[in-house]
Design an enzyme around this catalytic site. Structure first.
Site, PDB file in Angstrom:
ATOM      1  N   GLU A 117     -18.312  -6.531  25.556  1.00  0.00           N
ATOM      2  CA  GLU A 117     -17.501  -5.310  25.663  1.00  0.00           C
ATOM      3  C   GLU A 117     -16.037  -5.629  25.970  1.00  0.00           C
ATOM      4  O   GLU A 117     -15.172  -4.746  25.869  1.00  0.00           O
ATOM      5  CB  GLU A 117     -18.085  -4.368  26.723  1.00  0.00           C
ATOM      6  CG  GLU A 117     -17.732  -4.685  28.162  1.00  0.00           C
ATOM      7  CD  GLU A 117     -18.549  -5.814  28.767  1.00  0.00           C
ATOM      8  OE1 GLU A 117     -18.366  -6.081  29.967  1.00  0.00           O
ATOM      9  OE2 GLU A 117     -19.381  -6.424  28.054  1.00  0.00           O
ATOM     10  N   CYS A 162     -24.919  -9.921  30.535  1.00  0.00           N
ATOM     11  CA  CYS A 162     -24.668 -10.619  31.795  1.00  0.00           C
ATOM     12  C   CYS A 162     -25.808 -10.344  32.781  1.00  0.00           C
ATOM     13  O   CYS A 162     -26.889 -10.881  32.614  1.00  0.00           O
ATOM     14  CB  CYS A 162     -23.296 -10.247  32.355  1.00  0.00           C
ATOM     15  SG  CYS A 162     -22.708 -11.415  33.607  1.00  0.00           S
ATOM     16  N   HIS A 196     -19.613 -11.154  28.164  1.00  0.00           N
ATOM     17  CA  HIS A 196     -19.269  -9.728  28.131  1.00  0.00           C
ATOM     18  C   HIS A 196     -18.673  -9.335  26.778  1.00  0.00           C
ATOM     19  O   HIS A 196     -17.444  -9.288  26.616  1.00  0.00           O
ATOM     20  CB  HIS A 196     -18.292  -9.408  29.270  1.00  0.00           C
ATOM     21  CG  HIS A 196     -18.936  -9.383  30.601  1.00  0.00           C
ATOM     22  ND1 HIS A 196     -19.418  -8.218  31.173  1.00  0.00           N
ATOM     23  CD2 HIS A 196     -19.221 -10.380  31.464  1.00  0.00           C
ATOM     24  CE1 HIS A 196     -19.946  -8.509  32.346  1.00  0.00           C
ATOM     25  NE2 HIS A 196     -19.859  -9.808  32.551  1.00  0.00           N
TER      26      HIS A 196
END
Length: 231
Positions: free
Chosen positions: A211, A114, A209
């Site tokens: 994660e 990002c 993202h």
């Protein structure tokens, strides 16, 4: 070999609470080190420091992740701030740009997430669109989802060959590409969703993202590159 050591940039916050404590802290959402661990790496957290120390820090790593966060200061790419752009995080900008420069110089595998993708673009002389619609979540603090499509023949497409739906939370995007970068994936509206440097070095940025997702392929690609580089 031992699990590769993957540095992940973090940031300072004026106050964080846990238990009975309320203290200034170096902060990183747990999803980042957990994704590194699930993907076969060992995470080392890198809070902002003197940019002069970035090369020393990167020299001890097998790979580097620049994490998401606030908008890059527009002065870094020669622009005036849009009213919708976040207040500058100058210490973090300086530290993470120095980390990126050091990783590029040393050939350390690099993944920008990002904000990290946007900083990679700025580090290589590119610019950013300071506001786009439709890519931030439905409300503050909630991720949205949209589809990204790989560009055939790219490193990203090698790791993730099909279109996927990804967690997203951003209102800025890559505009003019930095030196040598190519687009590795796009959103359905044409927004660049991944950028990379062609060639043998692993240099990749993704706008979403990972994660916050169960798909580990992007991080596993970084880990594999770190293992190859250390061999």
């Amino acid at each position: 070999m031992a699990r590769p050591l993957i540095g992940v940039s973090t940031y300072w916050v004026g106050s964080a609470r846990w238990g009975g404590w309320d203290l200034p802290s170096a902060l990183l959402p747990a999803g980042y080190p957990l994704l590194v661990r699930r993907s076969g790496g060992l995470a080392a957290l890198l809070p902002p420091d003197d940019p002069a120390h970035a090369a020393d820090a990167v020299a001890r790593l097998d790979g580097l992740v620049i994490a998401g966060g606030p908008d890059v200061e527009p002065a870094r790419y020669g622009a005036e701030p849009d009213p919708r752009t976040d207040p500058p995080a100058r210490e973090r900008d300086a530290w993470e740009l120095a980390l990126i420069d050091a990783a590029l110089a040393a050939g350390v595998p690099l993944l920008g997430i990002c904000r990290g993708m946007q900083l990679l673009n700025v580090a290589l002389g590119g610019t950013l669109a300071q506001h786009i619609d439709g890519h931030r979540g439905p409300r503050v603090g909630v991720f949205g989802r949209h589809t990204v499509k790989p560009v055939p023949g790219t490193r990203y497409a090698e790791a993730v060959p099909e279109a996927t739906t990804v967690p997203t939370y951003h209102h800025q995007a890559v505009d003019a590409l930095g030196r040598g970068l190519v687009i590795g994936a796009e959103a359905e509206d044409g927004t660049p969703e991944a950028v990379e440097l062609p060639g043998d070095r692993f240099v990749l940025g993704v706008q979403w993202h990972p994660e916050m997702d169960e798909d580990e392929r992007v991080m596993r690609a970084l880990i594999a590159a770190a293992v190859r580089a250390a061999a």
